[in-house]
Scaffold this active site. Structure first.
Site, mmCIF file in Angstrom:
data_model
loop_
_atom_site.group_PDB
_atom_site.id
_atom_site.type_symbol
_atom_site.label_atom_id
_atom_site.label_comp_id
_atom_site.label_asym_id
_atom_site.label_seq_id
_atom_site.Cartn_x
_atom_site.Cartn_y
_atom_site.Cartn_z
ATOM 1 N N HIS B 261 0.774 -1.210 0.040
ATOM 2 C CA HIS B 261 0.057 0.150 0.031
ATOM 3 C C HIS B 261 0.885 1.252 0.042
ATOM 4 O O HIS B 261 0.843 2.132 -0.889
ATOM 5 C CB HIS B 261 -0.848 -0.058 1.325
ATOM 6 C CG HIS B 261 -1.782 1.054 1.416
ATOM 7 N ND1 HIS B 261 -3.262 1.216 1.118
ATOM 8 C CD2 HIS B 261 -1.614 2.428 1.876
ATOM 9 C CE1 HIS B 261 -3.652 2.268 1.296
ATOM 10 N NE2 HIS B 261 -2.812 3.050 1.733
ATOM 11 N N GLU B 262 1.844 1.318 0.807
ATOM 12 C CA GLU B 262 2.570 2.509 1.025
ATOM 13 C C GLU B 262 3.757 2.661 0.014
ATOM 14 O O GLU B 262 3.711 3.792 -0.674
ATOM 15 C CB GLU B 262 3.467 2.481 2.329
ATOM 16 C CG GLU B 262 2.619 2.340 3.543
ATOM 17 C CD GLU B 262 1.576 3.474 3.669
ATOM 18 O OE1 GLU B 262 1.622 4.669 3.256
ATOM 19 O OE2 GLU B 262 0.632 3.375 4.380
ATOM 20 N N HIS B 265 1.703 4.585 -2.744
ATOM 21 C CA HIS B 265 1.951 5.973 -2.691
ATOM 22 C C HIS B 265 3.241 6.555 -3.066
ATOM 23 O O HIS B 265 3.219 7.648 -3.660
ATOM 24 C CB HIS B 265 1.747 6.177 -1.040
ATOM 25 C CG HIS B 265 0.154 6.186 -0.550
ATOM 26 N ND1 HIS B 265 -0.671 7.089 -1.193
ATOM 27 C CD2 HIS B 265 -0.304 5.508 0.447
ATOM 28 C CE1 HIS B 265 -2.105 7.136 -0.495
ATOM 29 N NE2 HIS B 265 -1.595 5.912 0.706
ATOM 30 N N GLU B 291 -4.854 8.152 -2.899
ATOM 31 C CA GLU B 291 -5.216 6.688 -2.386
ATOM 32 C C GLU B 291 -5.581 5.792 -3.468
ATOM 33 O O GLU B 291 -5.479 4.347 -3.114
ATOM 34 C CB GLU B 291 -6.436 6.943 -1.661
ATOM 35 C CG GLU B 291 -6.994 5.905 -0.583
ATOM 36 C CD GLU B 291 -6.171 5.761 0.624
ATOM 37 O OE1 GLU B 291 -5.132 6.470 0.717
ATOM 38 O OE2 GLU B 291 -6.016 4.656 1.383
#
Lengths: 498, 498
Positions: B261-262, B265, B291
């Site tokens: 997830h990170e 980003h 997001e």
């Protein structure tokens, strides 16, 4: 409370906030920043420095300081804060903007030139920028003003109140007493140091460093240790004081004494009064005093027989293969071996000051025009021959070894030697006043010494000049004799001479 | 180059320098700061935020923006920069100083109250501050202005151009399509997930995380990963983009999908144009788009069968005791198990949006006065019963679970769901446009997808609104159907229904 004084405190603290933010950016750059981050980091640092300078030289601050100056209704500490802040403010206001811009630009180009020159081992690549820098520093001395000698103006940027005249006297005695003493030691059989250079695994060294820090009362709830290329101490408040070290597996001295040295700096910063954050009373007194704290711990404590009486068995247990057969006395002699060397940062406690003597003589000569930049490599070689008895093989190991001049720092080197002289006087006086410091150390305790330093040094921040601090703490002005006596007694012992 | 435009760029970049410095202080606080450092760190952050706000709302910037506004001689990108900067500038100027001060003070006291209330499991401790905050947010909506609904004003702080009306439609479909679908899945036999919760040693997890980051083209020369209590991504330029993760030894999902997830980003931030540093063209488009990038990688890539076809054997080799007998298909089903839960941050990809639906309905009600703060615990429980079929046992696991409101962030939650809807549309379109993304993944490759995202999303910075970006990249406006289709196809597969 006086509302102008409150406004002054608020402004000073905001200036400090910006300064400390920049310091964190710098810490991060040395410790964790990914390699690609450098370009934008440089501009972020420059922007913060610009904002800090603007705030610190603002008319708002100037007008508050001039209103508060001489207000005897203020507390003693408040008056001292105002006095020191006004001194700094006036000093900063002496620089015309154009000068600041030229200096910044020259310094950043000089630093690059120095890096290139050092890599290429070619002084000619640094020479033009260094010439420009020397000219600018001469101009800076004129801008700042001085009574006796332009060097005083530059020196005072690091050591408020110090003079070339005092340093001449100090380095005069180094020349007449320490230089021959170092020569005498160099002629004696050297202690065996071979066991210090065996393989000392990284993780065991790291653990031993943390152990020493704990024992020295470094407060890990208000600090941390990391690894960096060059060990340093930095802080973002008295409640966040960080140190770094480096580890060489083939020589455990690097980690051990850099850790003890930086811990000495850090104890000072952790001991400054937190309620004086951002104000002179919450700041270290001078670079010389700061260095006295690191050197006191590094040399008077960390290279003493008493300290290792307790800690050597622990070290031995960590590295039984390397030190199993070494006695505590052999260890003590090994870590105090004296040997003239080309590189200042590798020097022992005795010959170190010969390196500084050389730099001091050169700086004075550059500032008053008696030495020309073009002659530096030759001058350097002559002086290393004369004072250390060494042949300098090339400029990378000679005049190009230090970063300081490329940063525009002239007058900085003497604070290293001042630090040692102060350290000897502080330590000797603390031992006399309190009694038992040495036997404490033999039992692994350093509280008594630490408490003396807290009360006599840390607590005063910058409310006293280095000279005043020294007189108040030790009852005497700074005296080279105490240092020399310490050296002769200790090394007489190490080398078995009297 | 236009000298006013140059002055505008310079000023914007200096504002960015100060903002990024603050971001580094915050990163440090989460990752390395010693516990004692908090007090002074808070004031340093406040000072930097104040300076940044002052610079970003200065008359100097305003006058440059108004001079440059509508100057068609400027490049297309330059005009977009000016337009967006002026929008932000005007937005900031709508806040009276007194309001900013009150809001800051209320937020910092609310955050403390929330922490106390959550610890004590007692909503009453948070209620008065939350009431004050809701009042202030209502006032803020009036200050900012809006066309249809005060909620739009708050929402636009995070998602420029989004409206409550659009969100009503989106959450309407979540209510009518996703809520029953989640209920249907909850009634089916659940995949076996027991092997995910065996003991996964910390250091092996860390290594596996680094391996995934490498494979996903996270650039370690321009970033780094550390550990923190809550995983996050931050950046100080496109050349220094850092992520954090956390590791639970009894459940390796935590580390694995927070890392992926990170990384999503971070790839976005590392892909923003570095020459646009400090300008809108160098900034992410909106929180929803940000997001979308993390969720695209986390869910469409990181929870796909294709991705684990390649990586599961590697994982198995790292943890043979835990996964030796597990098949790739069992693993795929396990990591996509759907199960209604009380805590938003633990939710799966399907039920997650039910949590957001609840928060969205509550926020709208609070902002227009139809829900009173005092009724929140009861409202919360009703909605969890209605949408997730769960009994909320207490407020710590209910209305007190999220930090957002205590920070004054109303209108933020919907960007999480927007992110998933955008992600589905981006991923589907990338797959259609390029072909082969899935077979790439089966071979451990994600370049094709990444290049599509670089060109279609990252490269545009904030020169397009989220809506424009979506239309330009996918040829269509944002459409909930694509997301729903993806969910039904994937979970039909996982649960063996059609």
């Amino acid at each position: 409370m006086n509302p102008e004084y409150e406004a002054y405190c608020d402004l000073m603290r905001r200036v400090a906030d910006v300064g400390y933010a920049g310091d964190l950016l710098q810490w991060d750059q040395e410790v964790y920043m990914p390699e690609g981050g450098g370009k934008f980091r440089a501009r972020q640092l420059a922007t913060l420095a610009g904002i800090r300078h603007e705030m610190g030289t603002s008319d708002e601050l100037g007008s508050l300081l001039n209103q508060l100056k001489g207000d005897t209704a203020l507390s003693d500490t408040a008056q001292k804060n105002i006095r020191e802040s006004l001194r700094k403010y006036d000093e900063q206001k002496k620089y015309p903007n154009a000068f600041v811009v030229t200096m910044q630009d020259t310094v950043s180009r000089s630093f690059e030139a120095w890096q290139r020159a050092r890599r290429a081992n070619d002084f000619a690549l640094f020479r033009p920028m260094l010439e420009k820098l020397v000219e600018l520093k001469q101009e800076e001395a004129q801008l700042l003003g001085y009574e006796d000698h332009p060097y005083d103006a530059l020196l005072n940027l690091y050591e408020p109140g110090a003079t070339k005249k005092e340093l001449d006297a100090m380095f005069g005695r180094i020349k007449s007493e320490l230089v021959p003493y170092a020569k005498q030691l160099a002629g004696l059989p050297a202690p065996d140091t071979s066991f210090l250079a065996r393989n000392y695994p990284r993780n065991h060294q790291w653990e031993f460093g943390l152990y020493l820090l704990e024992r020295m009362h470094y407060d890990f709830t208000r600090g941390r240790q990391d690894i960096s290329a060059h060990p340093f101490t930095t802080n973002f408040s008295p409640d966040d004081v960080r140190i770094t070290t480096r580890i060489r597996e083939d020589d455990f001295r690097e980690m051990t004494w850099s850790t003890i040295h930086e811990c000495g700096h850090a104890l000072y910063e952790q001991g400054l009064p937190a309620d004086m954050y951002g104000l002179p009373a919450g700041e270290f007194a001078s670079l010389g005093i700061h260095e006295s704290q690191s050197r006191l711990w590094e040399n008077h404590v960390g290279r003493s027989r008493a300290f290792w009486t307790f800690h050597f068995p622990v070290l031995k247990e960590k590295f039984p293969e390397n030190l199993g057969t070494v006695t505590s006395e052999e260890f003590f002699r090994a870590i105090n071996a004296v040997r003239p060397s080309l590189i200042r940062t590798n020097a022992d406690e005795v010959t170190y000051h010969l390196h500084i003597l050389i730099r001091f003589e050169i700086e004075c000569g550059l500032v008053n025009g008696q030495i020309r930049v073009g002659d530096l490599p030759a001058v350097w070689k002559e002086k290393y021959q004369a004072y250390l008895g060494l042949v300098v093989p090339d400029d990378a190991q000679g005049v190009l070894q230090d970063v300081h001049w490329s940063h525009g720092a002239f007058g900085y080197f003497p604070t290293y030697t001042l630090g040692s002289i102060y350290a000897a006087q502080f330590y000797t006086c603390a031992a006399e006043q309190t009694g038992g410091i040495e036997s404490d150390m033999e039992n692994g305790q350093t509280e008594r010494l630490w408490h003396w330093l807290r009360a006599q040094i840390y607590a005063h921040g910058r409310t006293l000049s280095p000279g005043e601090l020294c007189r108040q703490a030790t009852g005497r002005t700074l005296d080279f004799s105490t240092f020399m006596k310490y050296i002769i007694s200790k090394y007489g012992n190490v080398y078995g001479i009297s």
